[in-house]
Design a protein around this motif. Structure first.
Motif, PDB file in Angstrom:
ATOM      1  N   TYR A 113       0.823  -1.192   0.000  1.00 37.27           N
ATOM      2  CA  TYR A 113       0.000   0.000   0.000  1.00 37.27           C
ATOM      3  C   TYR A 113       0.867   1.256   0.000  1.00 37.27           C
ATOM      4  N   LEU A 143       0.986   4.086  -2.993  1.00 36.85           N
ATOM      5  CA  LEU A 143       0.648   5.463  -2.644  1.00 36.85           C
ATOM      6  C   LEU A 143       1.814   6.397  -2.937  1.00 36.85           C
ATOM      7  N   LYS A 190      -9.121  12.814   6.868  1.00 37.20           N
ATOM      8  CA  LYS A 190     -10.211  11.996   6.351  1.00 37.20           C
ATOM      9  C   LYS A 190      -9.878  10.528   6.160  1.00 37.20           C
ATOM     10  N   ASN A 218      -6.989   7.144   7.001  1.00 39.47           N
ATOM     11  CA  ASN A 218      -5.869   6.643   7.775  1.00 39.47           C
ATOM     12  C   ASN A 218      -4.862   5.998   6.837  1.00 39.47           C
ATOM     13  N   PRO A 255       0.286   9.603  15.181  1.00 42.00           N
ATOM     14  CA  PRO A 255      -1.110   9.241  15.451  1.00 42.00           C
ATOM     15  C   PRO A 255      -1.996  10.444  15.788  1.00 42.00           C
ATOM     16  N   ALA A 307      -3.916  13.925  12.764  1.00 41.93           N
ATOM     17  CA  ALA A 307      -5.255  14.150  12.215  1.00 41.93           C
ATOM     18  C   ALA A 307      -6.039  15.171  13.030  1.00 41.93           C
ATOM     19  N   GLU A 308      -5.894  15.151  14.346  1.00 44.63           N
ATOM     20  CA  GLU A 308      -6.677  16.095  15.137  1.00 44.63           C
ATOM     21  C   GLU A 308      -5.961  17.408  15.402  1.00 44.63           C
ATOM     22  N   LYS A 358     -13.121  10.332  24.290  1.00 43.50           N
ATOM     23  CA  LYS A 358     -12.296  11.254  23.514  1.00 43.50           C
ATOM     24  C   LYS A 358     -12.471  12.659  24.050  1.00 43.50           C
ATOM     25  N   LYS A 395     -14.174   8.284  13.207  1.00 43.20           N
ATOM     26  CA  LYS A 395     -12.744   8.527  13.002  1.00 43.20           C
ATOM     27  C   LYS A 395     -11.896   7.677  13.945  1.00 43.20           C
ATOM     28  N   SER A 399     -11.960   4.189  12.567  1.00 49.45           N
ATOM     29  CA  SER A 399     -11.120   4.148  11.354  1.00 49.45           C
ATOM     30  C   SER A 399      -9.654   4.376  11.657  1.00 49.45           C
ATOM     31  N   GLU A 400      -9.334   4.584  12.937  1.00 47.03           N
ATOM     32  CA  GLU A 400      -7.956   4.836  13.370  1.00 47.03           C
ATOM     33  C   GLU A 400      -7.365   6.115  12.796  1.00 47.03           C
ATOM     34  N   ILE A 401      -8.234   7.074  12.531  1.00 41.09           N
ATOM     35  CA  ILE A 401      -7.745   8.390  12.130  1.00 41.09           C
ATOM     36  C   ILE A 401      -7.430   9.184  13.392  1.00 41.09           C
ATOM     37  N   TYR A 402      -8.315   9.084  14.383  1.00 36.72           N
ATOM     38  CA  TYR A 402      -8.071   9.679  15.696  1.00 36.72           C
ATOM     39  C   TYR A 402      -7.688   8.587  16.684  1.00 36.72           C
ATOM     40  N   GLN A 403      -6.947   8.998  17.707  1.00 33.79           N
ATOM     41  CA  GLN A 403      -6.645   8.100  18.812  1.00 33.79           C
ATOM     42  C   GLN A 403      -7.618   8.375  19.950  1.00 33.79           C
ATOM     43  N   ILE A 410     -15.169   8.717   5.125  1.00 33.54           N
ATOM     44  CA  ILE A 410     -15.659   9.830   5.930  1.00 33.54           C
ATOM     45  C   ILE A 410     -16.231  10.864   4.975  1.00 33.54           C
ATOM     46  N   GLU A 411     -15.652  10.882   3.788  1.00 34.92           N
ATOM     47  CA  GLU A 411     -16.067  11.834   2.774  1.00 34.92           C
ATOM     48  C   GLU A 411     -15.726  11.205   1.434  1.00 34.92           C
ATOM     49  N   VAL A 460     -11.880  12.208  -1.274  1.00 33.35           N
ATOM     50  CA  VAL A 460     -10.759  12.745  -0.501  1.00 33.35           C
ATOM     51  C   VAL A 460      -9.493  12.609  -1.344  1.00 33.35           C
ATOM     52  N   LEU A 501      -5.018   5.595  -3.143  1.00 36.73           N
ATOM     53  CA  LEU A 501      -5.426   5.788  -1.747  1.00 36.73           C
ATOM     54  C   LEU A 501      -6.265   4.618  -1.257  1.00 36.73           C
ATOM     55  N   LEU A 502      -6.984   3.989  -2.197  1.00 36.90           N
ATOM     56  CA  LEU A 502      -7.768   2.809  -1.828  1.00 36.90           C
ATOM     57  C   LEU A 502      -6.931   1.540  -1.885  1.00 36.90           C
TER      58      LEU A 502
END
Lengths: 271, 250
Positions: free
Chosen positions: A11, A15, A100, A102, A265, A268-269, B15, B76, B79-83, B99-100, B103, B121-122
């Motif tokens: 992957y 990418l 959006k 991961n 990690p 993203a936020e 969170k 999120k 999806s492991e985008i946020y912890q 999520i959208e 992207v 990306l996929l």
């Protein structure tokens, strides 16, 4: 276990490849000459430098092929500058993507550095052309240049990882780096031979030569172009001092990579 | 404990966000904050406050809740985008989340170039995209527009292209955040068909939606979230009733 590892690796590669292609395409979008600019830009730039510094100011006239050495130094510096400069913006400028989906974040930093390698390769062709014009004799030492480039690449990506991660929280990083990179540029003896510094003070020259950017660039010039160029090894026989540039390179890379990995990690936020 | 293998496990996830998290982007602020030594707990709130649930293999799982209830944060985290601040999430099988839609689309590149970029990306290689390229374009009904840059596309065209790519994603678990709330009747029909095939293929799907019709139609289970807590967990029909009652209180 292995299939999982393979999948992850696969992957990242897919990418990485697409991001580099995208970067390259976007760079020359909407220009008539397109990709040709990748070659023309350094060519013109070098011509200007050459005429101004070598022909008019006679800087480094005493060193054979200084003009080519100057170009090689500028190319290597630009490469380093691009790896760090683009890398440090990599995370913040991809915030849309990071928020959006991961994916392994280091891919973005690496993709910027690979774009820099492509540019470097094109630039090296131009340096080669100047070297032929200037009749630089072929030597085995030239084969060492890729090794110094590799060292510069390791230093640059380490720096990029560190700054990219810090930049997510503190946007001051870009400005700070701009100032620091100016200092590094003059401190690495790129536009003038280190020989000039030795004339002023041997100690200052040694201090400058401990910085890995100066060391890689002067070494590449020394081995590839002219052995009259002063480099770390010609300045001192102290093993510790000789090792310092390499130690700095490794420390910067390890610290940068670990810090990036630990922070990623939360990109993203925070971004 | 049972040794049942859940597709997705969410265990006591919390969170915490800080209200001023976007204002701390300069050194000056960081330094002044050190001297102020403010009580940090006053600046923070829990977007998710102890969420636990399990999704079984083959579930079509709905997540309902009002705007700002914490649904997107939860997605999120899954999806492991946020912890998560505390607690943990786990999933078995390949998870792909939307999520959208679209992207990573680059407006300056052509539709064709974007297909390859978005495909990467996929997780699709160039070769794999080559093989399905015609199908993607045909499904998106964009045959004549693929060599135009994306900035000239209408929003509907972009969504169609993104959707056409998204449905190729090979996943065991799919996470969809209202991605399908857009588009005209024809597009909704395609989404509908896609959902039906997901159901038939026994894929695990987690869907965030405000459409009760969708909940009734597809979901077999659902949760309702309010202020970061689960206020209902169970059958989809019951969830829809709870969700509706949220708006009737006042």
């Amino acid at each position: 276990m292995w299939t999982k590892l393979y999948r992850k690796y696969r992957y990242s590669l897919i990418l990485l490849r697409e991001l580099v292609i995208t970067d390259f395409k976007l760079r020359y979008q909407n220009s008539v000459l397109g990709y040709l600019w990748a070659l023309l830009r350094p060519l013109f730039l070098f011509a200007i430098l050459y005429i101004f510094f070598v022909e008019i100011l006679h800087i480094g006239k005493e060193i054979p092929h200084w003009g080519v050495a100057l170009l090689l130094g500028v190319v290597m510096w630009n490469f380093f500058q691009e790896v760090v400069g683009q890398g440090l913006k990599a995370i913040t400028s991809s915030s849309g993507l990071i928020r959006k989906i991961n994916f392994p974040k280091y891919i973005i930093v690496i993709s910027k550095s690979l774009s820099a390698i492509i540019n470097l390769a094109i630039n090296m062709i131009v340096v080669g052309i100047f070297a032929i014009i200037s009749q630089v004799e072929l030597s085995w030492g030239m084969l060492l240049i890729p090794l110094f480039v590799l060292q510069l690449y390791i230093l640059g990506t380490g720096m990029a990882f560190l700054l990219a991660a810090v930049n997510v929280k503190y946007r001051d990083v870009g400005y700070i780096w701009e100032v620091v990179s100016q200092a590094l540029f003059y401190g690495s003896a790129i536009m003038f031979p280190l020989n000039r510094v030795v004339e002023v003070s041997h100690d200052i020259a040694v201090i400058l030569a401990m910085n890995p950017i100066a060391q890689t660039i002067q070494d590449a010039r020394y081995y590839g172009i002219s052995d009259e160029i002063v480099t770390t090894q010609t300045l001192t026989e102290n093993t510790l001092i000789l090792l310092i540039p390499f130690i700095i390179t490794i420390v910067v890379f390890v610290v940068g990579a670990i810090y990036f990995r630990r922070r990623s990690p939360y990109f993203a936020e925070e971004v | 404990m049972s040794d049942k293998k859940y597709a997705v496990e969410v265990h006591n996830v919390k969170k915490r966000f800080s209200y001023s998290r976007h204002k701390n982007n300069s050194l000056k602020r960081a330094i002044t904050q050190v001297f102020k030594k403010k009580d940090r707990s006053k600046d923070t709130f829990y977007a998710l406050d102890g969420i636990s649930f399990n999704v079984e293999q083959g579930d079509f799982f709905g997540i309902l809740g009002r705007n700002g209830s914490g649904k997107s944060t939860l997605l999120k985290i899954i999806s492991e985008i946020y912890q998560p601040t505390s607690g943990h999430v786990k999933h078995r099988g390949k998870l792909v989340s939307f999520i959208e839609l679209g992207v990573g689309f680059q407006p300056e590149l052509t539709g064709r170039e974007n297909v390859y970029l978005n495909g990467a990306l996929l997780g699709f290689s160039r070769k794999e995209i080559d093989a399905m390229y015609d199908d993607i374009v045909l499904f998106a009904e964009l045959e004549k527009f693929m060599d135009q840059s994306l900035k000239n596309y209408s929003s509907g065209m972009k969504v169609r292209l993104a959707f056409s790519l998204a449905i190729r994603a090979k996943a065991d678990i799919l996470i969809l955040d209202e991605v399908l709330a857009v588009g005209d009747a024809a597009f909704r029909k395609k989404c509908n068909d896609y959902f039906e095939t997901l159901k038939d293929d026994k894929k695990t799907v987690i869907l965030v939606t405000h459409s009760m019709a969708d909940v009734h139609k597809y979901c077999n289970k659902a949760i309702v979230i309010e202020k970061g807590k689960i206020i209902y967990e169970g059958a989809a029909d019951g969830a829809a009733d709870v969700y509706k009652s949220l708006f009737e209180k006042k």
